[in-house]
Design a protein around this motif. Structure first.
Motif, mmCIF file in Angstrom:
data_model
loop_
_atom_site.group_PDB
_atom_site.id
_atom_site.type_symbol
_atom_site.label_atom_id
_atom_site.label_comp_id
_atom_site.label_asym_id
_atom_site.label_seq_id
_atom_site.Cartn_x
_atom_site.Cartn_y
_atom_site.Cartn_z
ATOM 1 N N ALA A 137 -38.604 40.235 37.398
ATOM 2 C CA ALA A 137 -37.184 40.121 37.043
ATOM 3 C C ALA A 137 -36.848 41.024 35.865
ATOM 4 O O ALA A 137 -35.816 41.715 35.868
ATOM 5 C CB ALA A 137 -36.835 38.670 36.727
ATOM 6 N N ARG A 138 -37.718 41.056 34.878
ATOM 7 C CA ARG A 138 -37.469 41.919 33.715
ATOM 8 C C ARG A 138 -37.491 43.391 34.124
ATOM 9 O O ARG A 138 -36.674 44.186 33.657
ATOM 10 C CB ARG A 138 -38.506 41.648 32.620
ATOM 11 N N GLU A 139 -38.399 43.752 35.005
ATOM 12 C CA GLU A 139 -38.449 45.136 35.490
ATOM 13 C C GLU A 139 -37.153 45.514 36.202
ATOM 14 O O GLU A 139 -36.591 46.596 35.982
ATOM 15 C CB GLU A 139 -39.621 45.318 36.455
ATOM 16 N N MET A 140 -36.676 44.640 37.074
ATOM 17 C CA MET A 140 -35.452 44.936 37.822
ATOM 18 C C MET A 140 -34.258 45.053 36.884
ATOM 19 O O MET A 140 -33.403 45.928 37.051
ATOM 20 C CB MET A 140 -35.211 43.857 38.881
ATOM 21 N N GLY A 286 -33.402 31.740 18.524
ATOM 22 C CA GLY A 286 -32.421 30.690 18.781
ATOM 23 C C GLY A 286 -31.639 30.883 20.067
ATOM 24 O O GLY A 286 -30.781 30.053 20.395
ATOM 25 N N ARG A 287 -31.934 31.951 20.800
ATOM 26 C CA ARG A 287 -31.133 32.235 21.994
ATOM 27 C C ARG A 287 -31.264 31.191 23.097
ATOM 28 O O ARG A 287 -30.252 30.839 23.727
ATOM 29 C CB ARG A 287 -31.477 33.629 22.519
ATOM 30 N N PRO A 288 -32.450 30.653 23.386
ATOM 31 C CA PRO A 288 -32.516 29.613 24.427
ATOM 32 C C PRO A 288 -31.631 28.412 24.122
ATOM 33 O O PRO A 288 -30.949 27.904 25.020
ATOM 34 C CB PRO A 288 -34.002 29.237 24.458
ATOM 35 N N ARG A 289 -31.611 27.985 22.859
ATOM 36 C CA ARG A 289 -30.746 26.853 22.503
ATOM 37 C C ARG A 289 -29.276 27.253 22.631
ATOM 38 O O ARG A 289 -28.440 26.458 23.078
ATOM 39 C CB ARG A 289 -31.039 26.376 21.082
ATOM 40 N N ALA A 290 -28.943 28.479 22.249
ATOM 41 C CA ALA A 290 -27.565 28.957 22.371
ATOM 42 C C ALA A 290 -27.126 28.973 23.831
ATOM 43 O O ALA A 290 -25.985 28.614 24.162
ATOM 44 C CB ALA A 290 -27.435 30.345 21.753
ATOM 45 N N ILE A 291 -28.020 29.376 24.718
ATOM 46 C CA ILE A 291 -27.694 29.412 26.140
ATOM 47 C C ILE A 291 -27.429 28.004 26.665
ATOM 48 O O ILE A 291 -26.518 27.786 27.469
ATOM 49 C CB ILE A 291 -28.817 30.111 26.925
ATOM 50 N N GLU A 292 -28.207 27.020 26.198
ATOM 51 C CA GLU A 292 -27.959 25.644 26.613
ATOM 52 C C GLU A 292 -26.561 25.192 26.192
ATOM 53 O O GLU A 292 -25.861 24.512 26.950
ATOM 54 C CB GLU A 292 -29.018 24.701 26.022
ATOM 55 N N GLU A 377 -31.437 34.046 30.108
ATOM 56 C CA GLU A 377 -32.118 34.497 28.899
ATOM 57 C C GLU A 377 -32.350 36.000 28.934
ATOM 58 O O GLU A 377 -32.128 36.705 27.934
ATOM 59 C CB GLU A 377 -33.442 33.752 28.731
ATOM 60 N N LEU A 378 -32.791 36.516 30.071
ATOM 61 C CA LEU A 378 -33.045 37.952 30.177
ATOM 62 C C LEU A 378 -31.752 38.754 30.033
ATOM 63 O O LEU A 378 -31.720 39.800 29.361
ATOM 64 C CB LEU A 378 -33.718 38.271 31.511
#
Length: 418
Positions: A137-140, A286-292, A377-378
């Motif tokens: 997924a990161r490559e794409m 802190g981005r995962p928490r921000a996404i939630e 996240e990506l």
């Protein structure tokens, strides 16, 4: 915007509602084409009226109960006394002008059949299964971002990133080859749109189903960790029928592209609230928490999704719901319940705990939730780290949002950077 369509006397004669009291009036809920991420004003009004109200949507027949309080939503969606399967046999009031469930579709099954169907694809959605996709997924995504940066600003992020990336990921998960992905995207848009009419939507659904049926026949006995391989194996083993496998494949394929709209809504917030984007750049951890928190806040859909039908008389929040009556829950409303989320209208990246129900609850909890989080996240990482000075290329009010769609999101996202 809340038009009373049933008088109190008429409602009382219908005999439902709180013991000793007339049920609430039936409120019209029109199909609104809302721009931006503003909360649906009709839903806001219904929440103010009480935890249990009655609604009539633009299509279907009759009325349905609507539950908006967090605890009630979680309780009903996990209660076997409310059936999804019965919805197929009843013309329930609904948002979509067309209602064409696929035979054996997991979204319209109840346990134990629902459990059996989900088990057939479960390995693809475990932590191991999703992490298997992370590198690819990161490559794409990197390939897509490299192309956007090479071409330079301005760019339509919906066209260049937000649509092709989730499509590529879900097709990778499914086992759909690259040359077939544009067709998948077109079919999905037609199935989820009310603008093209029931006939065109039906044709798109039939074409997608025929594609999956043929592909799974070719893959029979070949195994594989992708969804088509898992479903083919389950059919060969007699665990599910071919019809069920096709319905499940269609649901996963369509659901995978919901990330396009969700991340589009997230990005719209971040580009109209640069203070929030600055926080993400300064605090990668802190981005995962921000996404939630963004998942809790964004409007995932128009109106409500799929209903349930009571199998017996049930009392919810003091209101009697009779056997055979339709019930909708609003996850959007539950995510704004002030008893669970203090100051719910505020976007708080530090909110903890954050037990939102953006991916549903109970047996029908979104099977792809972990994958959707990974993709979000990506994408957020790419926006924050690879596009310095990222900003809208047009005024916020000129960003077009989808019209006549069952799910909400920007139709295009014109941006510039540097």
């Amino acid at each position: 915007m809340l038009d009373e369509t049933t008088t109190t006397a008429e409602a009382a004669r219908e005999g439902s509602g709180s013991a000793g009291a007339a049920p609430p009036p039936v409120r019209e809920w029109p199909a609104l084409d809302l721009s931006g991420v503003d909360f649906d004003p009709v839903l806001a009004g219904l929440m103010e009226e009480g935890p249990v109200t009655r609604i009539k949507l633009p299509n279907g027949s009759g009325w349905a109960w609507l539950l908006t309080r967090y605890d009630d939503v979680r309780s009903v969606t996990n209660d076997p006394r409310f059936s999804r399967k019965l919805v197929v046999e009843n013309d329930v009031t609904r948002l979509a002008p067309h209602f064409i469930p696929v035979d054996g579709a997991v979204g319209f099954e109840d346990p134990p059949d629902h459990t059996r169907l989900r088990r057939s694809v479960a390995p693809a959605f475990t932590t191991r299964g999703v992490e298997r996709l992370r590198g690819r997924a990161r490559e794409m995504l990197d390939e897509l971002v490299d192309g956007v940066l090479r071409d330079g600003p301005p760019a339509d992020f919906t066209q260049r990133l937000l649509a092709p990336f989730p499509l590529a990921v879900v097709c990778e998960l499914m086992g759909v080859p690259a040359q077939d992905r544009p067709r998948m995207h077109e079919w999905t848009n037609l199935i989820l749109s009310s603008a093209q009419g029931a006939e065109r939507s039906q044709r798109a659904k039939e074409e997608m189903c025929a594609y999956f049926a043929e592909t799974m026949r070719r893959r029979r006995g070949t195994g594989g960790e992708d969804v088509i391989g898992l479903l083919s194996t389950a059919v060969a083993a007699g665990e599910i029928t071919e019809s069920e496998s096709v319905g499940l494949a269609l649901l996963i394929q369509i659901g995978g592209e919901a990330v396009t709209n969700n991340t589009g809504n997230m990005l719209f917030i971040l580009l109209t609230r640069p203070d929030l984007m600055d926080r993400l750049r300064a605090d990668p951890a802190g981005r995962p928490r921000a996404i939630e928190e963004l998942l809790r806040y964004i409007p995932h859909r128009s109106a409500v999704g799929l209903s349930r039908i009571a199998l017996e008389d049930v009392t919810v929040a003091g209101t009697r719901i009779r056997a055979g009556e339709a019930v909708y829950v609003s996850y959007l409303a539950a995510n704004r319940d002030p008893d669970v989320f203090p100051d719910p209208e505020r976007i708080d990246f530090g909110r903890a705990p954050n037990p939102h129900v953006a991916f549903g609850h109970g047996p029908h909890f979104c099977v792809g939730a972990m994958l959707a989080r990974l993709e979000s996240e990506l994408l957020v990482d790419a926006m924050a780290d690879r596009f310095p000075g990222l900003r809208l290329a047009v005024p916020a009010e000129d960003v077009p949002f989808r019209r006549g769609a069952l799910i909400r999101g920007p139709e295009s996202m014109p941006v510039t950077w540097g």
